[in-house]
Structure formats: C-alpha cells, structure tokens
Design a protein around this motif. Structure first.
Motif, PDB file in Angstrom:
ATOM      1  N   LEU A  77      80.747  46.196 -79.295  1.00 27.18           N
ATOM      2  CA  LEU A  77      82.121  46.601 -79.624  1.00 27.18           C
ATOM      3  C   LEU A  77      82.142  47.935 -80.374  1.00 27.18           C
ATOM      4  O   LEU A  77      83.010  48.771 -80.146  1.00 27.18           O
ATOM      5  CB  LEU A  77      82.812  45.500 -80.450  1.00 27.18           C
ATOM      6  N   TYR A  78      81.159  48.115 -81.265  1.00 28.19           N
ATOM      7  CA  TYR A  78      81.051  49.377 -82.009  1.00 28.19           C
ATOM      8  C   TYR A  78      80.818  50.537 -81.034  1.00 28.19           C
ATOM      9  O   TYR A  78      81.473  51.581 -81.126  1.00 28.19           O
ATOM     10  CB  TYR A  78      79.907  49.266 -83.026  1.00 28.19           C
ATOM     11  N   LEU A  79      79.901  50.323 -80.100  1.00 24.68           N
ATOM     12  CA  LEU A  79      79.608  51.380 -79.129  1.00 24.68           C
ATOM     13  C   LEU A  79      80.831  51.684 -78.254  1.00 24.68           C
ATOM     14  O   LEU A  79      81.179  52.844 -78.037  1.00 24.68           O
ATOM     15  CB  LEU A  79      78.426  50.960 -78.239  1.00 24.68           C
ATOM     16  N   VAL A  80      81.477  50.621 -77.762  1.00 27.53           N
ATOM     17  CA  VAL A  80      82.617  50.806 -76.840  1.00 27.53           C
ATOM     18  C   VAL A  80      83.795  51.487 -77.523  1.00 27.53           C
ATOM     19  O   VAL A  80      84.388  52.422 -76.967  1.00 27.53           O
ATOM     20  CB  VAL A  80      83.064  49.450 -76.238  1.00 27.53           C
ATOM     21  N   PHE A  81      84.128  51.039 -78.734  1.00 27.20           N
ATOM     22  CA  PHE A  81      85.366  51.535 -79.361  1.00 27.20           C
ATOM     23  C   PHE A  81      85.161  52.698 -80.337  1.00 27.20           C
ATOM     24  O   PHE A  81      86.124  53.357 -80.703  1.00 27.20           O
ATOM     25  CB  PHE A  81      86.098  50.393 -80.065  1.00 27.20           C
ATOM     26  N   VAL A  82      83.912  52.936 -80.770  1.00 29.41           N
ATOM     27  CA  VAL A  82      83.696  53.995 -81.767  1.00 29.41           C
ATOM     28  C   VAL A  82      82.788  55.114 -81.238  1.00 29.41           C
ATOM     29  O   VAL A  82      83.126  56.293 -81.333  1.00 29.41           O
ATOM     30  CB  VAL A  82      83.095  53.405 -83.074  1.00 29.41           C
TER      31      VAL A  82
END
Lengths: 51, 228
Positions: free
Chosen positions: B23-28
């Motif tokens: 999620l960190y990679l996808v959204f940030v």
C-alpha cells in the motif's frame, strides 16, 4: 494529466477489493466457528451416550 | 481445539507487513503514469487479483484430476476450497478491471476476447460450485465438478493467449506484443511484485482457513454418523 483526475475510480477499486476480501473472511470465520461449536457439542453427546 | 502451528503464527503477520509495504508503494512511492495519471495505480491490485485467480484455478484443475484418479476426499476439498477463492479473486479482478476501464476506455465493459473469456472462466467456476451445492449425491456432485474443474484449465490457457492471437484492446502488460516489458520504471516493477506477493499470501492464508473449515465439516459428518 491532472493528478486528481479519476481519483474516485482508484479509491473505488481498492475499496471493492478490501470489501470483497473482508466479506469473505467474515463469512468463513462465522462458518468455522459454527462448525467448531458443532464438533464440540457432538463430541459431548457422544461422550454422554451409554456404551 | 488444536494449537496454531508455525505457519499459522508466521503467515498473518507476514501478510499484514507485506500488505502495508504494498500500500505504501502504490499510494506513496510509485511514480504516476504520464498518460493515465493516478488511476493507473489500479493496475497493481488488478494484476494481483489475476495471479491469485490463475493459481487458484490451476490448483482446481490439478486437484480435480487427482480426485478423478484417486477418489480421495482430500483432493476434492482442495479443489472446492481453491474454486471458492478463485471465484472470489476472479470477481474482484473483473470488478477492478471494469472500474479501471471506465475512465480509460470510457466504458465499464467491452466484449474484448480476453474479457469475454474471463467472464466465461467466472461462469465455469460458478457452475463448479453450483453443481456441488445442487447435487443430490455429494460424490456425484464432486465427480461432475471435478470434470468441469479440469476442463476450465483450457480457458485459462486461452485467456493467457487471447491478446496475442486476436485483436484486443486489453494490453499485454508484463510482456508486451513485441516481447519487451510494459513497465519501464523499476519502481513500478517492484510495486507490482510486492502487491502481487501480498495478495498471493492473502490467498494462501485464506486457502488454509478454508481447508480447515472443510476438515471441520468432515469431523461433523463423521460424528453425526457415529451418533446415528
């Protein structure tokens, strides 16, 4: 392209996935708990039964 | 009640940690696609759904074949559990694809070869589960479903080949039609791998839980038979 363009679609896609997984997990957990209870009850009945 | 084994202790925290990283990679972290904008980030979860779907239905195919040969309930349980999860991930794959298609193709659905074959795949495994629940004789239902489970593998192959064999608007992202990769940025590739791994672990975790439920159902059936 505008950074906020179609952001609602992005949010909707991830929300759908998490909601789908959550609904399945909840159903599975309920089903498993009911089965565990039933196993315990049936074992108890079997133990009480005269041999 | 049995105590959780090592896999049960390790898998849930591993799933949560890798999911948070995804999620960190996808959204940030991952760069925004120059043509599609932020909506392209649907791609990562969309692909993750298909990895789990294809793995699940491949398991159904192998388990169904082994059930038809060996007739042991274990293979039937595995096939049924994988079909249930395959259908879940297939539904979510179709849903995320449809949501992504609307802003990019300006339509929720199109009768593209790959999309149509995927809808057929969904129907095959919905029929597989329906057969199980509608059959009067559980063994007969398991046998018919196993035949369907094996034949469904043909559709998996057709879906994989569809973008190369027929004119399709569906992109071939991992390996494009010219044999190169469709993801130029290394961080995009890393995000895809981490997201696919995260949801694959979710799939494995759910498969274990579903198989445990099947074993509990067996125990209930055995105890009822003993009491009768």
């Amino acid at each position: 392209m505008n950074e906020s363009a179609h952001l609602e679609y992005l949010i909707a896609a991830y929300a759908v996935v998490w909601l789908g997984v959550l609904i399945y997990v909840t159903g599975l957990a309920r089903r498993s708990s009911a089965l565990e209870r039933e196993v315990a009850e049936l074992r108890e009945l079997l133990a009480k039964r005269p041999r | 009640m049995r105590s959780p084994d090592l896999t049960d202790r390790i898998l849930p925290p591993a799933v949560i940690a890798i999911m948070l990283a995804a999620l960190y990679l996808v959204f940030v972290r991952v760069p925004t696609d120059a043509f599609q904008g932020p909506v392209q980030r649907i791609f990562y979860v969309h692909m993750a759904m298909w990895l789990s779907t294809f793995t699940a239905f491949a398991i159904v195919g192998v388990a169904s074949l082994l059930y038809l040969v060996k007739r042991t309930p274990h293979w039937d349980h595995l096939g049924r559990a994988a079909a249930e999860l395959g259908l879940l991930f297939c539904t979510l794959g179709l849903a995320t694809g449809s949501i992504w298609a609307k802003p990019i193709w300006n339509t929720w659905w199109t009768w593209d070869p790959r999309l149509t074959l995927t809808l057929i795949l969904w129907m095959i495994y919905a029929a597989y589960l329906l057969l199980r629940s509608l059959a009067n004789e559980p063994q007969q239902g398991a046998t018919l479903a196993a035949i369907l489970g094996v034949s469904g593998v043909v559709d998996l192959y057709l879906i994989n080949r569809a973008v190369y064999w027929w004119r399709s608007i569906h992109p071939a992202v991992i390996v494009d039609r010219q044999g190169g990769t469709g993801l130029a940025d290394p961080l995009m590739r890393a995000t895809l791998i981490v997201t696919m791994l995260a949801f694959f672990l979710v799939f494995l975790w759910l498969l274990r839980l579903r198989l445990r439920a099947a074993r509990l159902q067996d125990a209930v059936d055995d105890l009822r038979a003993e009491l009768a």
